[in-house]
Design a protein around this motif. Structure first.
Motif, PDB file in Angstrom:
ATOM      1  N   GLU A  91      36.518  -7.718  31.810  1.00  0.00           N
ATOM      2  CA  GLU A  91      37.466  -7.483  32.905  1.00  0.00           C
ATOM      3  C   GLU A  91      36.761  -7.534  34.264  1.00  0.00           C
ATOM      4  O   GLU A  91      37.318  -8.029  35.242  1.00  0.00           O
ATOM      5  N   GLN A 102      34.049  -9.312  34.825  1.00  0.00           N
ATOM      6  CA  GLN A 102      33.709 -10.723  35.018  1.00  0.00           C
ATOM      7  C   GLN A 102      34.894 -11.501  35.576  1.00  0.00           C
ATOM      8  O   GLN A 102      34.738 -12.355  36.448  1.00  0.00           O
ATOM      9  N   GLU A 103      36.082 -11.204  35.082  1.00  0.00           N
ATOM     10  CA  GLU A 103      37.261 -11.927  35.539  1.00  0.00           C
ATOM     11  C   GLU A 103      37.450 -11.740  37.049  1.00  0.00           C
ATOM     12  O   GLU A 103      37.761 -12.691  37.768  1.00  0.00           O
ATOM     13  N   ASP A 119      44.350  -5.915  32.200  1.00  0.00           N
ATOM     14  CA  ASP A 119      45.093  -6.892  32.997  1.00  0.00           C
ATOM     15  C   ASP A 119      46.008  -6.190  33.999  1.00  0.00           C
ATOM     16  O   ASP A 119      47.166  -6.575  34.183  1.00  0.00           O
ATOM     17  N   LYS A 157      34.694 -13.673  38.931  1.00  0.00           N
ATOM     18  CA  LYS A 157      34.945 -15.109  38.818  1.00  0.00           C
ATOM     19  C   LYS A 157      36.016 -15.556  39.812  1.00  0.00           C
ATOM     20  O   LYS A 157      35.998 -16.672  40.312  1.00  0.00           O
TER      21      LYS A 157
END
Ligand SMILES: *Cc1c(COP(=O)(O)O)cnc(C)c1O
Length: 408
Positions: free
Chosen positions: A74, A76-77, A46, A80
């Motif tokens: 991570e 994918q985030e 993060d 997205k």
């Protein structure tokens, strides 16, 4: 934006992230490398607690060439959220994860012969960028040096693979010569690749410490985390780099009460007041990652002596260890009693004018700060975006300066 308005949106505790400072730090780091060297901004965990999506946007805005994460989730985030920049996944993937990574155009690290074989088996009509990871001394993940050329040769035959890079990771061992030795091993691999006519355009080994300590190791790309978030790695030279603080963890006092001398405070009652005391409560606890200090085992007699002295001083009330003080209006005050799951007591006896709602500055080991703590993104000190407890991004007032379609 004032305390009351932030509290209305996210409650009485939040982490303030200064996006301008993130950008500043990236540009400042960039000045330490030549234009030929690219910069990969590490946004794993993060973004060291700063929030991956907003941090990644800031770094790209400021000129980052690549992003780096540890795992598929991570990556994918970021996808997205609409981030299309190259993203390197640095840890090995399970075979079951490969197709998803490929479909999201994430760059994969191959760290073993087995990993290469799994990738060879994948049926896809897409192409995937691959970096080979070499073990040079960290003893974590990576191909053994002598495996690199044969594995690279095999992978070059795969139509769905673009062999883009080769890298290693520094152990930052205190032993003199350890880093140089890793670099020597890495260089030998690079030479062997060259002699075998295998051209990998992105060769990289430096993290923040390497960047500062070893300009001769910058190569084609550096992978930087710590510095971008405003912190200097332990014992590294500063090279005139001026970093801006990117992060502030704030909570507001939610309760105040007075107790007489000799009162046990908190779970277990293992803190006893020495004098009539005024205690305040802040809405932060170990569930938020506050004051979770790793249990360390003394390495040698010196270490043991240091632990003992610290413990004795703490008993005498002389020093608080890291994470056991917070700051109110520039004054350090002690955490007293055990930190609770979500509530913590602090001793404000020495401060005369603390009130309910007062702002408290808290130190926390950043990557362990819970993602459930709201993040308030600011430019300068002006908030423009909030990441709420549930992870959604919401604009603040009319100061939105980022794309709205990115809300998720
Ligand atoms: C975390 C990490 C980095 C960045 O390290 P910093 O010291 O924070 O700059 C670079 N490379 C890899 C493989 C990492 O895991």
């Amino acid at each position: 934006m004032d305390l009351e308005n932030i509290t209305k949106m996210v409650g009485p505790r939040w982490i303030e992230i200064d996006t301008e400072a993130l950008e500043h730090n990236l540009m400042a780091v960039k000045k330490l490398i030549t234009p030929q060297t690219r910069i990969l901004a590490v946004v794993k965990a993060d973004a060291y607690g700063a929030g991956a999506v907003e941090s990644a946007r800031a770094f790209l805005n400021a000129g980052a060439d690549y992003l780096g994460v540890t795992n598929l989730a991570e990556g994918q985030e970021l996808r997205k959220a609409g981030i299309t920049a190259p993203v390197l996944i640095m840890a090995p993937l399970m075979p079951e994860e490969l197709l998803t990574a490929i479909s999201l155009n994430l760059t994969i690290t191959v760290s073993s012969r087995l990993g290469a074989e799994e990738l060879a088996k994948v049926k896809t009509d897409k192409q995937v960028r691959v970096h080979l990871k070499v073990e040079t001394g960290l003893q974590r993940t990576g191909l053994e040096p002598e495996e690199v050329v044969p594995v690279a040769s095999d992978m070059l035959k795969l139509p769905h693979v673009i062999l883009e890079g080769v890298y290693s990771h520094l152990a930052e061992a205190a032993r003199p010569g350890a880093t140089e030795n890793q670099f020597k091993i890495f260089n030998k691999v690079l030479k062997e690749l060259e002699e075998s006519n295998i051209k990998l355009p992105l060769r990289h080994i430096c993290n923040s410490t390497g960047l500062l300590s070893h300009p001769e190791m910058h190569l084609d790309m550096v992978r930087i985390g710590t510095l971008l978030y405003g912190q200097f790695p332990y014992r590294a030279p500063k090279r005139g780099l001026e970093l801006k603080e990117t992060w502030r963890f704030k909570a507001r006092v939610i309760f105040i009460h007075d107790v007489p001398a000799g009162t046990p405070v908190g779970y277990g009652g293992d803190y006893v007041t020495r004098r009539d005391s005024r205690l305040a409560v802040i809405p932060v606890g170990y569930a938020d990652g506050f004051s979770l200090t790793a249990v360390a085992r003394p390495k040698n007699l010196n270490d043991l002596a240091r632990y003992l002295v610290k413990t004795v001083l703490a008993y005498l009330g002389r020093v608080g260890g890291e994470g056991t003080t917070v700051t109110i209006a520039g004054q350090k005050v002690s955490v007293v009693g055990r930190v609770g799951m979500q509530l913590t007591m602090i001793d404000i006896t020495n401060l005369s004018n603390v009130e309910i709602g007062q702002e408290v500055d808290i130190n926390i080991r950043r990557p362990t700060a819970s993602t459930r703590l709201p993040r308030v993104y600011c430019r300068g000190r002006q908030p423009y975006l909030v990441r709420t407890t549930s992870g959604g991004l919401e604009q603040v007032g009319s100061n939105l300066t980022v794309n709205q379609e990115v809300l998720y």
